[in-house]
Design a protein around this motif. Structure first.
Motif, short mmCIF file in Angstrom:
data_model
loop_
_atom_site.label_atom_id
_atom_site.label_comp_id
_atom_site.label_asym_id
_atom_site.label_seq_id
_atom_site.Cartn_x
_atom_site.Cartn_y
_atom_site.Cartn_z
N ARG A 120 -19.70 7.87 -81.68
CA ARG A 120 -20.67 8.78 -81.39
C ARG A 120 -22.10 8.59 -81.26
O ARG A 120 -22.84 8.85 -80.43
CB ARG A 120 -20.19 10.43 -82.04
CG ARG A 120 -18.86 10.67 -81.86
CD ARG A 120 -18.75 12.00 -82.86
NE ARG A 120 -17.53 12.69 -82.37
CZ ARG A 120 -17.14 13.76 -82.99
NH1 ARG A 120 -17.56 14.31 -84.23
NH2 ARG A 120 -15.83 14.49 -82.95
N ILE A 172 -15.00 6.87 -85.46
CA ILE A 172 -15.26 8.05 -84.78
C ILE A 172 -16.89 8.05 -84.72
O ILE A 172 -17.58 8.32 -83.71
CB ILE A 172 -14.48 9.26 -85.18
CG1 ILE A 172 -13.02 9.01 -84.80
CG2 ILE A 172 -15.01 10.46 -84.09
CD1 ILE A 172 -12.16 10.07 -85.05
N GLY A 173 -17.35 8.16 -86.05
CA GLY A 173 -18.78 8.55 -86.14
C GLY A 173 -19.65 7.36 -85.48
O GLY A 173 -20.57 7.65 -84.80
N LEU A 208 -7.60 7.18 -92.70
CA LEU A 208 -8.56 8.52 -92.74
C LEU A 208 -10.05 8.28 -92.58
O LEU A 208 -10.60 8.57 -91.91
CB LEU A 208 -8.10 9.76 -93.68
CG LEU A 208 -6.62 10.21 -93.30
CD1 LEU A 208 -6.38 11.19 -94.61
CD2 LEU A 208 -6.14 10.78 -92.15
N PRO A 209 -10.39 7.65 -93.84
CA PRO A 209 -12.03 7.51 -93.82
C PRO A 209 -12.33 6.42 -92.90
O PRO A 209 -13.36 6.37 -92.24
CB PRO A 209 -12.11 6.95 -95.30
CG PRO A 209 -10.99 6.62 -95.81
CD PRO A 209 -10.00 7.42 -95.23
N THR A 210 -11.44 5.24 -92.47
CA THR A 210 -12.03 4.22 -91.76
C THR A 210 -11.82 4.79 -90.15
O THR A 210 -12.85 4.65 -89.64
CB THR A 210 -10.76 3.16 -91.76
OG1 THR A 210 -10.73 2.73 -93.13
CG2 THR A 210 -11.24 2.03 -91.09
N GLY A 211 -11.01 5.78 -89.94
CA GLY A 211 -10.74 6.21 -88.75
C GLY A 211 -11.89 7.23 -88.63
O GLY A 211 -12.66 7.33 -87.51
N ALA A 212 -12.36 7.90 -89.58
CA ALA A 212 -13.81 8.77 -89.55
C ALA A 212 -15.01 8.16 -89.16
O ALA A 212 -15.94 8.39 -88.44
CB ALA A 212 -13.57 9.58 -90.63
N ALA A 213 -14.93 7.08 -89.97
CA ALA A 213 -16.12 5.80 -89.78
C ALA A 213 -16.10 5.48 -88.33
O ALA A 213 -17.34 5.30 -87.71
CB ALA A 213 -16.14 4.93 -90.83
N ALA A 272 -23.13 7.01 -94.99
CA ALA A 272 -22.19 7.92 -93.91
C ALA A 272 -23.20 8.97 -93.66
O ALA A 272 -23.49 9.16 -92.44
CB ALA A 272 -21.01 8.42 -94.75
N THR A 306 -25.69 9.51 -89.39
CA THR A 306 -25.65 10.96 -88.53
C THR A 306 -27.17 11.26 -88.38
O THR A 306 -27.32 12.00 -87.60
CB THR A 306 -24.87 12.03 -89.53
OG1 THR A 306 -25.64 12.28 -90.68
CG2 THR A 306 -23.54 11.92 -89.55
#
Length: 418
Positions: free
Chosen positions: A297, A293-294, A286-291, A406, A410
């Motif tokens: 982007r 994706i971020g 989950l956190p690795t996938g979120a990173a 993180a 952004t």
């Protein structure tokens, strides 16, 4: 102000900086042979030496009863054995391992002097000093150097070469594969499917080279898969985020801890359903996938080769893993000196640098300097929780660093606005 500027210029001069490297190595060797450090750092060397001795005694990798190391790591151990008069000579093997790791520290230093920002090499020395002599007793440095050089090649648009090195690194330790999605992002963003397949091909060539050679020389395929499965079977480590969280939650809930050391890990098994082994084995996704994706982007407008992305991605993957041994921290922090100074705003930069340094030093306080007492508290033979408090504060500090990094991702400006 003039005196401060003069001191910075002096520290940045080649002669002084190389002398500082020599001083670092001397300090690490003194610590490494001091009983306070050596007692807990040394056992892994015995495991490495036993693998090398098995290979040279049998002429192959066949017949190993237990092995949790990947094929690339086995070849590294064999190389260390090759450097010694006899692979069963433990002291000679230990000396070879420490000297090779010292050479790898020097190679990191040269790398940062060559391709990093003006303070990168000095920052590397500070981070390595805070990490401590554990670097001389493990094989983290080999993998981190391969990943750093791979990222440098990625910055030069040499994607196939970068993927090849990441494949070799992944054959030694699994974590470099986490960087491959970023290496593939330029092709994905451009819909260059052929280029992506070409990059993937070179990754698998690097990965399978050491694997196929080890299998040809007796390593069983089932045994290799078992070495990967072992990591899923390990208990929750006492030094990581999950070990700290479970300890605190069960203490507050009045649930006794079940300490279950196994597979070389001083760990625990929880009675909390949401923190069971199956959940924690996969939570990192989950956190690795979120990173990832971020990063994608942000990378579409800034490019995908910023070393800050690698630091954040490895940090997210590492922090939420079930087992976080002290040497694993090097996976992420090795990239910290590579990040451009402008990546963090001035106030955040100071906070991140000081927090990481403090976290590494606090880790040394627990492991190896007071590890026996730390374990004794979990077993109930030591009353004071002071060491656990230090470890929990260290974990909280690293969590804040992860959140700050993180957040900074952004808010990164577009290249033309920098």
């Amino acid at each position: 102000m003039k005196k401060s500027t003069a001191l910075r210029r002096l520290a940045l001069s080649p002669a002084v900086s190389w002398c500082l490297l020599a001083a670092l190595l001397v300090m690490l060797f003194i610590q490494a042979f001091h009983p306070w450090w050596r007692q807990h750092l040394e056992p892994d060397i015995g495991a490495f030496q036993s693998r090398a001795n098995h290979f040279f005694s049998n002429g192959s990798w066949a017949g190993m009863d237990y092995n949790e190391y990947q094929p690339g790591a086995l070849w590294f151990f064999a190389f260390l054995g090759f450097l010694t008069p006899s692979a069963d000579n433990y002291e000679a093997f230990l000396t070879a391992a420490m000297l090779v790791n010292a050479a790898l520290i020097a190679a990191h230093f040269a790398f940062f002097r060559a391709v990093g920002h003006r303070y990168a090499a000095l920052f590397f020395l500070a981070v390595a000093a805070a990490m401590g002599p554990i670097l001389l007793f493990r094989f983290e440095l080999l993998v981190s150097l391969l990943t750093l050089v791979a990222w440098m090649l990625f910055q030069k648009d040499r994607h196939a070469d970068a993927a090849l090195l990441l494949g070799i690194a992944t054959s030694i330790k699994l974590y470099p594969v986490v960087l491959m999605p970023v290496v593939l992002m330029p092709g994905f963003a451009a819909r260059d499917w052929r280029g992506m397949l070409h990059t993937l091909l070179w990754f698998f060539i690097g990965l399978l080279g050491p694997v196929v050679l080890a299998i040809e020389l007796g390593l069983s395929f089932d045994g290799m898969l078992q070495s990967l499965a072992i990591h899923q079977l390990k208990p929750v480590g006492l030094e990581g985020f999950w070990g700290n969280a479970i300890t605190i939650v069960q203490y507050l809930a009045g649930i006794p801890l079940r300490i279950t050391p196994n597979y070389g890990v001083h760990g625990l098994t929880t009675d909390l359903p949401l923190l069971s082994d199956p959940v924690l084995n996969n939570f990192w996704i989950l956190p690795t996938g979120a990173a990832i994706i971020g990063i994608f982007r942000v990378g579409r407008r800034r490019g995908f080769t910023d070393p800050g992305y690698a630091f954040l991605l490895l940090f997210a993957f590492l922090f939420f893993s079930k087992v976080v041994n002290p040497q694993y921290l090097w996976w992420a922090v090795a990239f910290l000196p590579f990040i451009p100074l402008a990546w963090f705003k001035t106030s955040l930069r100071k906070f991140v640098i000081l927090s990481v340094m403090a976290g590494l030093l606090m880790t040394q306080v627990i492991f190896p300097l007071n590890y026996t007492e730390y374990l004794d508290w979990f077993h109930g033979t030591v009353a004071s929780p002071r060491l656990f408090v230090i470890m929990a504060l260290r974990t909280l500090l690293l969590l804040v660093v992860l959140c700050v990094t993180a957040y900074r991702l952004t808010t990164l400006p577009d290249p033309e606005k920098r």
